[in-house]
Design a protein around this motif. Structure first.
Motif: not given
Length: 319
Positions: A248-252, A254-256, A282-283
Motif C-alpha cells: 500500500k505504501e508503494l501505491r501511495f 505511485e499516486v504522489k 491510499e489515494g
C-alpha cells in the motif's frame, strides 16, 4: 519570557543561520530564551552555531546529544531545560517573520487561549514562495475542533503555548512523523483552549529530505488512526500502532508521483488518476488532505463570518 525549542540534525548552516536570525531580531519586548538541541555529535558546524547563538541571544542553552536521539526526545530534553512561562517551537530550516511572537502572544492573551499556532507561507529550498496558506481572521473553539478533527492544521514551527500545556501533557509522545498532531489532539482532549491565527507568521521551507516528506505514507496512516481514536473519545495507545503495509505504501507514492506531473497530463490521464485515487485507501488519504487543506478552513471561516453578521451563536448552528 518565551523559551524557543529548536533542534538541529544535519541541516545546512546557511538555513540554520537564517532561522536563528529571524528569531533573535523579533519585534517584541518579551525576553526570549533559545533552547537549542544539536541532535548529531558529528555535525560539522557545532562551533559555528554555538558562536552565533551565544552572540545573538542573551539567554541561551545549547545541548549537544552524545548520540542521535531523534526529534521527540530532543524536544523533550529542550523543554526540561527551558525556563520561560511560554514555550514556542521553531524549526532550524524555517524563517519567522519579525513580528511573529508579538502577533501570536497578543492573539493568545486577547482571546484567553492556552495554545496557539498560525498559518504559514510555504517556500522552496531556495526560498521561492510556493503557496500562501494564510486566511483572514482566526479559528478557535468549535470551529477549530471541526478543523483538527479532520486533519492537522496546527503548523508545528508556529506553536506558542503557556508552559502549563507542555507540562501537563508531559511533553511529546514517541509516535513517528505525527508527534505534533498527537500533542494537539491531547491538548484538545484535556480541555486546553486552542486558537489558529490566520495570518502567516513563518515561512516554512519545503525540505525534500525532511522526515515528514520522506515518511509521508506513515504520517497519513498514523494521522488517520489518531483521528479515529480522538473522534471516538479515546486516547491512542502507542503500543498498538497500525502496521505499515509495504504494498500500500508503494501505491501511495505511485499516486504522489503522478500528482506531481498532473499539469502535463492529458484530460483522459487526469480522469484516470482521479479514478485511481478514489478507488483505494491510499489515494483517498491524499485527496482528503488536499481537500481539507484547500477548502475546509476557508469554508469554516466563511460560515463564521455569516454567523457573526447575523448574530447567530456558533453552538446554535452546530459549531
Amino acid at each position: 519570557m518565551i523559551s524557543i525549542l529548536m533542534t538541529v540534525y544535519k541541516e545546512p548552516l546557511k538555513w540554520v543561520e537564517k532561522a536563528l536570525d529571524s528569531i533573535s531580531n523579533q519585534n517584541i519586548d518579551e525576553v526570549l530564551e533559545l533552547v537549542l538541541v544539536i541532535d548529531n555529535p558529528n555535525y560539522l558546524y557545532i562551533s559555528d552555531i554555538k558562536h552565533i547563538v551565544q552572540s545573538s541571544f542573551d539567554k541561551n542553552i545549547i545541548i549537544v546529544n552524545d548520540v542521535n536521539k531523534g526529534l521527540v526526545e530532543s524536544l523533550n530534553i529542550a523543554f526540561l531545560h527551558a525556563t520561560g512561562n511560554y514555550i514556542a517551537r521553531m524549526d532550524c530550516d524555517d524563517i519567522s517573520f519579525l513580528d511573529r511572537f508579538n502577533e501570536e502572544l497578543t492573539f493568545l492573551k486577547n482571546n484567553n487561549l492556552d495554545f496557539v499556532a498560525s498559518s504559514i507561507i510555504l517556500i522552496s529550498e531556495e526560498e521561492h514562495q510556493l503557496a500562501d496558506l494564510s486566511f483572514s481572521g482566526s479559528l478557535s473553539g468549535k470551529y477549530l475542533n471541526c478543523v483538527q478533527g479532520k486533519q492537522n492544521q496546527f503548523w508545528h514551527p508556529t506553536w506558542l503555548m503557556k508552559r502549563k500545556v507542555m507540562k501537563d501533557l508531559h511533553g511529546y509522545r514517541s509516535i513517528p512523523s505525527v508527534e505534533d498532531y498527537d500533542f494537539v489532539l491531547r491538548a484538545l482532549s484535556n480541555n486546553f483552549r486552542l486558537g489558529l491565527l490566520g495570518k502567516a507568521t513563518v515561512k516554512k521551507r519545503f525540505n525534500r529530505l525532511s522526515i515528514s516528506e520522506m515518511d509521508n505514507y506513515r504520517q497519513s496512516v498514523y494521522t488517520q488512526w489518531l483521528l479515529e481514536k480522538y473522534n471516538s473519545g479515546k486516547q491512542a495507545d502507542l503500543k498498538n500502532l497500525p502496521v505499515i503495509n509495504k504494498q500500500k505504501e508503494l501505491r501511495f507514492y505511485e499516486v504522489k508521483k503522478m500528482l506531481a506531473i498532473r499539469k502535463k497530463m492529458t484530460m483522459s490521464s487526469k480522469v484516470f488518476l482521479f479514478v485511481k485515487m478514489i478507488s483505494n485507501t491510499e489515494g483517498r488519504y491524499i485527496l482528503k488532505s488536499i481537500f481539507v487543506q484547500k477548502y475546509q478552513i476557508k469554508g469554516l471561516n466563511f460560515i463564521k463570518k455569516v454567523l457573526t453578521k447575523f448574530k447567530v451563536r456558533p453552538s446554535d448552528a452546530g459549531y
